[in-house]
Design a protein around this motif. Structure first.
Motif, short mmCIF file in Angstrom:
data_model
loop_
_atom_site.label_atom_id
_atom_site.label_comp_id
_atom_site.label_asym_id
_atom_site.label_seq_id
_atom_site.Cartn_x
_atom_site.Cartn_y
_atom_site.Cartn_z
N ASP A 222 0.84 -1.20 0.00
CA ASP A 222 0.00 0.00 0.00
C ASP A 222 0.88 1.25 0.00
N LYS A 223 0.58 2.18 -0.91
CA LYS A 223 1.38 3.40 -1.03
C LYS A 223 0.77 4.58 -0.27
N VAL A 224 -0.34 4.33 0.43
CA VAL A 224 -1.03 5.42 1.13
C VAL A 224 -0.90 5.30 2.64
N VAL A 225 -1.10 4.10 3.17
CA VAL A 225 -1.03 3.89 4.62
C VAL A 225 0.03 2.85 4.94
N LYS A 226 0.47 2.82 6.20
CA LYS A 226 1.52 1.91 6.63
C LYS A 226 0.91 0.76 7.43
N ASN A 227 1.42 -0.43 7.16
CA ASN A 227 0.94 -1.63 7.83
C ASN A 227 1.84 -1.96 9.02
N TYR A 228 1.44 -1.51 10.19
CA TYR A 228 2.04 -2.00 11.43
C TYR A 228 0.96 -1.96 12.51
N ASN A 229 1.10 -2.86 13.47
CA ASN A 229 0.00 -3.11 14.39
C ASN A 229 -0.40 -1.86 15.17
N TYR A 230 -1.70 -1.67 15.30
CA TYR A 230 -2.24 -0.55 16.07
C TYR A 230 -2.64 -1.08 17.45
N LEU A 231 -1.83 -0.76 18.45
CA LEU A 231 -2.09 -1.19 19.82
C LEU A 231 -2.41 -2.69 19.87
N LEU A 232 -3.60 -3.08 20.33
CA LEU A 232 -3.91 -4.50 20.52
C LEU A 232 -4.84 -5.05 19.44
N ASP A 233 -4.83 -4.44 18.26
CA ASP A 233 -5.62 -4.97 17.14
C ASP A 233 -5.15 -6.37 16.76
N HIS A 234 -6.06 -7.12 16.14
CA HIS A 234 -5.71 -8.43 15.59
C HIS A 234 -4.67 -8.24 14.50
N PRO A 235 -3.68 -9.13 14.40
CA PRO A 235 -2.68 -9.01 13.33
C PRO A 235 -3.33 -8.93 11.95
N ALA A 236 -2.72 -8.15 11.08
CA ALA A 236 -3.33 -7.84 9.79
C ALA A 236 -3.29 -9.00 8.81
N GLU A 237 -4.32 -9.04 7.96
CA GLU A 237 -4.35 -9.87 6.77
C GLU A 237 -3.85 -9.00 5.61
N VAL A 238 -3.06 -9.58 4.73
CA VAL A 238 -2.50 -8.83 3.61
C VAL A 238 -2.96 -9.47 2.30
N ILE A 239 -3.52 -8.65 1.41
CA ILE A 239 -4.01 -9.16 0.13
C ILE A 239 -3.10 -8.65 -0.99
N PRO A 240 -2.43 -9.55 -1.68
CA PRO A 240 -1.56 -9.12 -2.79
C PRO A 240 -2.36 -8.70 -4.01
N LYS A 241 -1.68 -8.02 -4.91
CA LYS A 241 -2.26 -7.59 -6.19
C LYS A 241 -3.50 -6.72 -6.00
N THR A 242 -3.49 -5.92 -4.96
CA THR A 242 -4.56 -4.94 -4.74
C THR A 242 -3.91 -3.59 -4.46
N THR A 243 -4.72 -2.55 -4.39
CA THR A 243 -4.24 -1.22 -4.05
C THR A 243 -5.00 -0.72 -2.83
N HIS A 244 -4.62 0.44 -2.37
CA HIS A 244 -5.32 1.06 -1.24
C HIS A 244 -6.82 1.20 -1.53
N ILE A 245 -7.16 1.46 -2.76
CA ILE A 245 -8.55 1.66 -3.15
C ILE A 245 -9.26 0.34 -3.41
N SER A 246 -8.58 -0.60 -4.05
CA SER A 246 -9.26 -1.83 -4.48
C SER A 246 -9.35 -2.92 -3.42
N VAL A 247 -8.63 -2.77 -2.31
CA VAL A 247 -8.56 -3.84 -1.31
C VAL A 247 -9.91 -4.15 -0.66
N CYS A 248 -10.85 -3.22 -0.76
CA CYS A 248 -12.18 -3.44 -0.16
C CYS A 248 -13.27 -3.56 -1.22
N LYS A 249 -12.87 -3.87 -2.46
CA LYS A 249 -13.83 -3.90 -3.56
C LYS A 249 -13.98 -5.31 -4.14
N PRO A 250 -14.79 -6.16 -3.53
CA PRO A 250 -14.98 -7.49 -4.11
C PRO A 250 -15.74 -7.40 -5.43
#
Length: 265
Positions: A222-250
């Motif tokens: 992602d070129k817009v936001v940084k992926n590192y854990n926010y306090l006690l959030d669940h560890p992140a899932e990472v989806i390849p071949k997507t962008t900041h905009i398309s990652v939530c567009k099924p």
């Protein structure tokens, strides 16, 4: 498959907010909140059509909340979202669910707040406002985040991705044209810092379980936001071949965003 929900109902709060209400006795309220430059339905692409025909969501009321990202600060929109959520807990009583639908009042066991990018900031702040105001429903709330901007964002990159056609120069101009972008400056002593400090304090007291995101999804690289854990959030899932905009567009062949949400429903 059976149709489990009403057709789209326009809700007077926010901008083009749309609700789909279960014909069964719902246990969950799911509210989607878009990010900068997005809109109530377009941000989420096929999410609505997929969820409405999936039996796993047949006992869920589903609302796609919209707001005008080009006017106002993040705090303005978070406050409006908070008041909307407060009304949504008893949607029949508070005019969210039209009486003409002939559906009973709701008694939600869970409230799932799904947010993209800037929406993560609004959702977190709305939760804190509910806690400060003593609203009991906040303890039933959970958050699911796609490309969250709660650490801040690369403002020019965000403006250029959210508003296709901008050049770098106009991306820089957007920072000054739209005050809400400055709220995403991680170096600023503003809303991002305030939210994190308040959230951390709640989690230390073990009274802020609702602030721990159950789902966090990032686009790989992602070129817009940084992926590192926010306090006690669940560890992140990472989806390849997507962008900041398309990652939530099924869509018809890309259903990973929906599959991940289903894991926490």
């Amino acid at each position: 498959m059976a149709i489990n929900h009403t057709t789209s109902i326009e809700i007077k709060y926010g901008v083009n907010t749309q609700g789909y209400f279960s014909y069964e006795e719902p246990e969950i309220l799911i509210v989607f909140v878009h990010g900068f430059g997005g809109n109530s339905l377009g941000t989420w692409n096929n999410f609505s059509s997929i969820l409405l025909f999936d039996d796993q969501f047949k006992k869920s009321d589903i609302i796609f909340y919209g707001y005008d990202t080009f006017n106002g600060q993040a705090g303005d929109h978070a406050a409006e979202l908070y008041h909307f959520l407060k009304r949504s807990i008893l949607p029949l009583k508070d005019g969210i669910l039209p009486i003409l639908q002939n559906l009973p009042e709701r008694d939600y066991k869970r409230i799932v707040l799904v947010a993209h990018s800037l929406g993560a900031v609004l959702v977190r702040q709305a939760q804190l406002l509910a806690y400060i105001d003593g609203d009991s429903w906040v303890q039933k709330s959970e958050i699911a985040l796609y490309a969250p901007a709660h650490h801040g964002a690369e403002i020019i990159s965000l403006a250029m991705q959210a508003l296709p056609g901008l050049s770098g120069l106009f991306g820089l101009f957007a920072k000054f044209r739209f005050p809400i972008l400055n709220d995403l400056d991680s170096k600023d002593d503003g809303i991002l810092k305030a939210i994190k400090l308040q959230t951390e304090e709640l989690q230390k007291k073990e009274s802020g379980n609702f602030t721990k995101a159950k789902l966090v999804v990032y686009s790989k690289g992602d070129k817009v936001v940084k992926n590192y854990n926010y306090l006690l959030d669940h560890p992140a899932e990472v989806i390849p071949k997507t962008t900041h905009i398309s990652v939530c567009k099924p869509n018809d062949i890309f259903i990973k965003p929906v599959e991940l949400l289903k894991q926490i429903i």
